[in-house]
Motif scaffolding. Structure first.
Motif, PDB file in Angstrom:
ATOM      1  N   HIS A   1      31.082  54.347   2.189  1.00 34.12           N
ATOM      2  CA  HIS A   1      31.222  53.537   2.256  1.00 34.12           C
ATOM      3  C   HIS A   1      30.631  52.431   0.820  1.00 34.12           C
ATOM      4  CE1 HIS A   1      32.523  49.645   3.442  1.00 34.12           C
ATOM      5  NE2 HIS A   1      31.389  48.986   3.192  1.00 34.12           N
ATOM      6  N   LEU A   2      31.290  51.704  -0.104  1.00 29.93           N
ATOM      7  CA  LEU A   2      31.266  50.812  -0.884  1.00 29.93           C
ATOM      8  C   LEU A   2      30.450  50.146  -0.444  1.00 29.93           C
ATOM      9  CD1 LEU A   2      31.611  50.777  -4.078  1.00 29.93           C
ATOM     10  CD2 LEU A   2      34.072  49.465  -3.460  1.00 29.93           C
ATOM     11  N   THR A   3      29.524  49.915  -0.833  1.00 40.07           N
ATOM     12  CA  THR A   3      28.460  48.672  -0.910  1.00 40.07           C
ATOM     13  C   THR A   3      27.900  48.147  -2.370  1.00 40.07           C
ATOM     14  OG1 THR A   3      26.857  49.460  -0.842  1.00 40.07           O
ATOM     15  CG2 THR A   3      27.553  49.556   0.592  1.00 40.07           C
TER      16      THR A   3
ATOM     17  N   ILE B   1      26.027  49.535  -4.421  1.00 36.72           N
ATOM     18  CA  ILE B   1      26.961  50.949  -4.972  1.00 36.72           C
ATOM     19  C   ILE B   1      28.115  50.569  -6.453  1.00 36.72           C
ATOM     20  CG2 ILE B   1      28.441  52.996  -5.022  1.00 36.72           C
ATOM     21  CD1 ILE B   1      27.125  53.118  -2.067  1.00 36.72           C
ATOM     22  N   ARG B   2      28.392  49.406  -6.050  1.00 37.23           N
ATOM     23  CA  ARG B   2      28.775  49.542  -7.289  1.00 37.23           C
ATOM     24  C   ARG B   2      28.123  48.321  -7.915  1.00 37.23           C
ATOM     25  NH1 ARG B   2      31.377  45.381  -4.965  1.00 37.23           N
ATOM     26  NH2 ARG B   2      34.231  46.546  -4.641  1.00 37.23           N
ATOM     27  N   SER B   3      27.388  47.982  -8.423  1.00 34.95           N
ATOM     28  CA  SER B   3      26.493  47.261  -9.141  1.00 34.95           C
ATOM     29  C   SER B   3      25.628  48.151  -9.762  1.00 34.95           C
ATOM     30  CB  SER B   3      25.051  46.488  -8.736  1.00 34.95           C
ATOM     31  OG  SER B   3      24.370  46.587  -7.860  1.00 34.95           O
ATOM     32  N   ALA B   4      25.042  49.578  -8.972  1.00 35.70           N
ATOM     33  CA  ALA B   4      24.280  50.300  -9.587  1.00 35.70           C
ATOM     34  C   ALA B   4      25.229  51.405 -11.199  1.00 35.70           C
ATOM     35  CB  ALA B   4      24.589  51.897  -8.879  1.00 35.70           C
ATOM     36  N   PHE B   5      26.672  51.343 -10.245  1.00 32.57           N
ATOM     37  CA  PHE B   5      28.008  51.673 -11.387  1.00 32.57           C
ATOM     38  C   PHE B   5      28.227  51.305 -13.047  1.00 32.57           C
ATOM     39  CE2 PHE B   5      28.393  55.219  -7.400  1.00 32.57           C
ATOM     40  CZ  PHE B   5      28.189  55.811  -8.612  1.00 32.57           C
TER      41      PHE B   5
ATOM     42  N   LEU C   1      36.021  52.111  -6.857  1.00 36.17           N
ATOM     43  CA  LEU C   1      34.621  50.550  -7.095  1.00 36.17           C
ATOM     44  C   LEU C   1      34.841  49.608  -7.322  1.00 36.17           C
ATOM     45  CD1 LEU C   1      32.183  53.532  -9.317  1.00 36.17           C
ATOM     46  CD2 LEU C   1      32.095  51.591  -6.911  1.00 36.17           C
ATOM     47  N   ASP C   2      37.004  49.004  -7.767  1.00 33.34           N
ATOM     48  CA  ASP C   2      37.278  48.116  -7.939  1.00 33.34           C
ATOM     49  C   ASP C   2      36.930  47.844  -9.088  1.00 33.34           C
ATOM     50  OD1 ASP C   2      39.130  46.005  -8.111  1.00 33.34           O
ATOM     51  OD2 ASP C   2      37.259  44.769  -7.008  1.00 33.34           O
ATOM     52  N   ALA C   3      36.857  48.030 -10.464  1.00 33.35           N
ATOM     53  CA  ALA C   3      35.608  47.558 -11.452  1.00 33.35           C
ATOM     54  C   ALA C   3      36.300  48.030 -13.057  1.00 33.35           C
ATOM     55  CB  ALA C   3      34.319  48.940 -12.105  1.00 33.35           C
ATOM     56  N   GLU C   4      36.265  47.253 -13.874  1.00 36.03           N
ATOM     57  CA  GLU C   4      37.119  47.708 -15.121  1.00 36.03           C
ATOM     58  C   GLU C   4      36.677  48.668 -15.910  1.00 36.03           C
ATOM     59  OE1 GLU C   4      38.091  45.629 -19.216  1.00 36.03           O
ATOM     60  OE2 GLU C   4      36.710  44.374 -17.777  1.00 36.03           O
TER      61      GLU C   4
ATOM     62  N   SER D   1      18.460  57.657 -12.686  1.00 36.94           N
ATOM     63  CA  SER D   1      17.984  56.507 -12.346  1.00 36.94           C
ATOM     64  C   SER D   1      19.033  55.244 -10.971  1.00 36.94           C
ATOM     65  CB  SER D   1      17.931  55.366 -13.502  1.00 36.94           C
ATOM     66  OG  SER D   1      18.707  55.408 -14.580  1.00 36.94           O
ATOM     67  N   ARG D   2      20.505  55.495 -11.510  1.00 38.10           N
ATOM     68  CA  ARG D   2      21.450  54.912 -10.751  1.00 38.10           C
ATOM     69  C   ARG D   2      20.884  54.744  -8.970  1.00 38.10           C
ATOM     70  NH1 ARG D   2      24.433  53.360 -14.340  1.00 38.10           N
ATOM     71  NH2 ARG D   2      24.114  53.014 -16.014  1.00 38.10           N
ATOM     72  N   GLY D   3      19.928  55.951  -8.694  1.00 34.90           N
ATOM     73  CA  GLY D   3      19.496  55.594  -7.067  1.00 34.90           C
ATOM     74  C   GLY D   3      19.933  57.056  -6.748  1.00 34.90           C
ATOM     75  N   PRO D   4      19.861  57.664  -4.847  1.00 34.40           N
ATOM     76  CA  PRO D   4      20.341  58.019  -4.384  1.00 34.40           C
ATOM     77  C   PRO D   4      21.881  58.388  -4.001  1.00 34.40           C
ATOM     78  CG  PRO D   4      18.569  57.676  -3.238  1.00 34.40           C
ATOM     79  CD  PRO D   4      18.091  56.846  -4.588  1.00 34.40           C
ATOM     80  N   GLU D   5      21.834  56.503  -3.544  1.00 31.48           N
ATOM     81  CA  GLU D   5      23.049  55.891  -2.801  1.00 31.48           C
ATOM     82  C   GLU D   5      24.377  56.118  -3.993  1.00 31.48           C
ATOM     83  OE1 GLU D   5      22.908  52.139  -0.871  1.00 31.48           O
ATOM     84  OE2 GLU D   5      21.334  52.934  -0.059  1.00 31.48           O
ATOM     85  N   ALA D   6      24.127  55.965  -5.316  1.00 34.79           N
ATOM     86  CA  ALA D   6      24.893  56.138  -6.165  1.00 34.79           C
ATOM     87  C   ALA D   6      25.325  57.647  -6.462  1.00 34.79           C
ATOM     88  CB  ALA D   6      24.486  55.277  -6.953  1.00 34.79           C
ATOM     89  N   ALA D   7      24.599  58.361  -6.359  1.00 30.70           N
ATOM     90  CA  ALA D   7      25.113  59.675  -6.408  1.00 30.70           C
ATOM     91  C   ALA D   7      25.798  60.054  -5.388  1.00 30.70           C
ATOM     92  CB  ALA D   7      23.401  60.700  -6.906  1.00 30.70           C
ATOM     93  N   ALA D   8      24.848  59.719  -4.336  1.00 31.62           N
ATOM     94  CA  ALA D   8      25.869  60.915  -3.421  1.00 31.62           C
ATOM     95  C   ALA D   8      27.620  59.651  -2.892  1.00 31.62           C
ATOM     96  CB  ALA D   8      25.266  60.124  -1.817  1.00 31.62           C
ATOM     97  N   PHE D   9      27.893  58.607  -3.675  1.00 33.85           N
ATOM     98  CA  PHE D   9      28.691  58.459  -3.575  1.00 33.85           C
ATOM     99  C   PHE D   9      29.628  59.134  -4.359  1.00 33.85           C
ATOM    100  CE2 PHE D   9      32.294  55.307  -5.245  1.00 33.85           C
ATOM    101  CZ  PHE D   9      32.453  54.918  -3.922  1.00 33.85           C
ATOM    102  N   LEU D  10      29.543  59.095  -5.684  1.00 35.85           N
ATOM    103  CA  LEU D  10      29.664  60.126  -6.655  1.00 35.85           C
ATOM    104  C   LEU D  10      30.241  61.962  -5.606  1.00 35.85           C
ATOM    105  CD1 LEU D  10      31.207  60.003  -9.351  1.00 35.85           C
ATOM    106  CD2 LEU D  10      28.892  60.513  -9.899  1.00 35.85           C
ATOM    107  N   SER D  11      29.122  62.091  -5.042  1.00 30.66           N
ATOM    108  CA  SER D  11      29.482  63.843  -4.730  1.00 30.66           C
ATOM    109  C   SER D  11      30.781  63.297  -3.511  1.00 30.66           C
ATOM    110  CB  SER D  11      28.179  64.278  -4.009  1.00 30.66           C
ATOM    111  OG  SER D  11      27.337  64.226  -4.887  1.00 30.66           O
TER     112      SER D  11
END
Length: 246
Positions: free
Chosen positions: A2-4, A7-11, A52-55, A203-213
């Motif tokens: 789930h995108l939080t 996570i979006r701000s980490a990316f 991620l709904d990001a530019e 440095s972006r954290g485990p949640e961002a890494a898990a989301f990318l995986s």
């Protein structure tokens, strides 16, 4: 996964999603007729930006080493790299999404016929500086000397200019150069399989890494990666098995 907002701000710490794109590996990225970056990695970058709904901002490099350095230094938020323990010190990798073969190339009149004849004192092996082949062969070659070309696409020209004994790189790039230049041939079998993955700074954290995986696993499972390889006419690379199949 789930995108939080976390996570979006980490990316997207700068407000945009910055993708490090390496044009030094034509299997993953190239330029279209207009000169704009295109390819499997660019398609995946756009898909992640949508997720991620990001530019999206493409940060383009001509060599793998430069692309890795950009992510490690957080000048980009993610990138596309061959999995390697040295790179893994600063970058959190997903599982592979594509498998690519690494081969040796020699001149037609070379006495070398098989891979096990390469690692001999006096042999010079040309690789792209900072590439997966550079990192791997630096660890594994015991007797041959490694010469480093500025980029992977420049390997064969550098190999010929230096009069070296062996060039190492992506099978398809070497085959293309051999066909264009003539007088060159590949050795009998691959010396490594490169596991191409996505990665983000640790440095972006485990949640961002898990989301990318999880994103990579979804793109393999739903046929996106296979479709991108076909759409861009990539021959010789294969979709990596899913996490459970692996």
């Amino acid at each position: 996964m789930h995108l939080t907002p976390h996570i979006r701000s980490a990316f997207t710490p700068t407000g945009k999603l910055r993708a490090s794109i390496n044009l030094g590996n034509p299997i993953l990225a190239n330029k279209d007729a207009s000169g704009a970056p295109c390819g499997v990695s660019v398609d995946l970058a756009r898909a992640l930006a949508k997720e991620l709904d990001a530019e999206l901002e493409l940060v383009v490099f001509d060599a793998a080493g430069k692309s890795v350095e950009a992510v490690a230094a957080e000048q980009a938020d993610f990138g596309f790299f061959a999995i390697d323990p040295v790179r893994g010190e600063q970058i959190a990798f997903t599982d592979a999404y594509v498998l690519i073969e690494g081969f040796y190339l020699v001149k037609n009149d070379s006495p070398l016929r098989s891979n096990d004849e390469v690692d001999v004192a006096g042999h010079r092996v040309v690789v792209g500086k900072g590439s997966a082949y550079d990192l791997y062969l630096t660890r594994t070659l015991q007797n041959a000397t490694i010469l480093r070309a500025p980029t992977s696409p420049a390997v064969v020209d550098f190999f010929l200019k230096e009069g070296a004994e062996v060039a190492a790189g992506v099978k398809q790039q070497l085959e293309h150069d051999a066909a264009q230049l003539g007088g060159l041939r590949l050795l009998n079998e691959r010396f490594m399989v490169i596991r191409q993955a996505m990665g983000t700074p640790k440095s972006r954290g485990p949640e961002a890494a898990a989301f990318l995986s999880a994103f990579v696993e979804k793109m393999k499972a739903n046929g996106f990666v296979a479709g991108a390889l076909q759409r861009h006419g990539i021959i010789g690379a294969s979709v990596a098995p899913g996490r459970e199949a692996a």
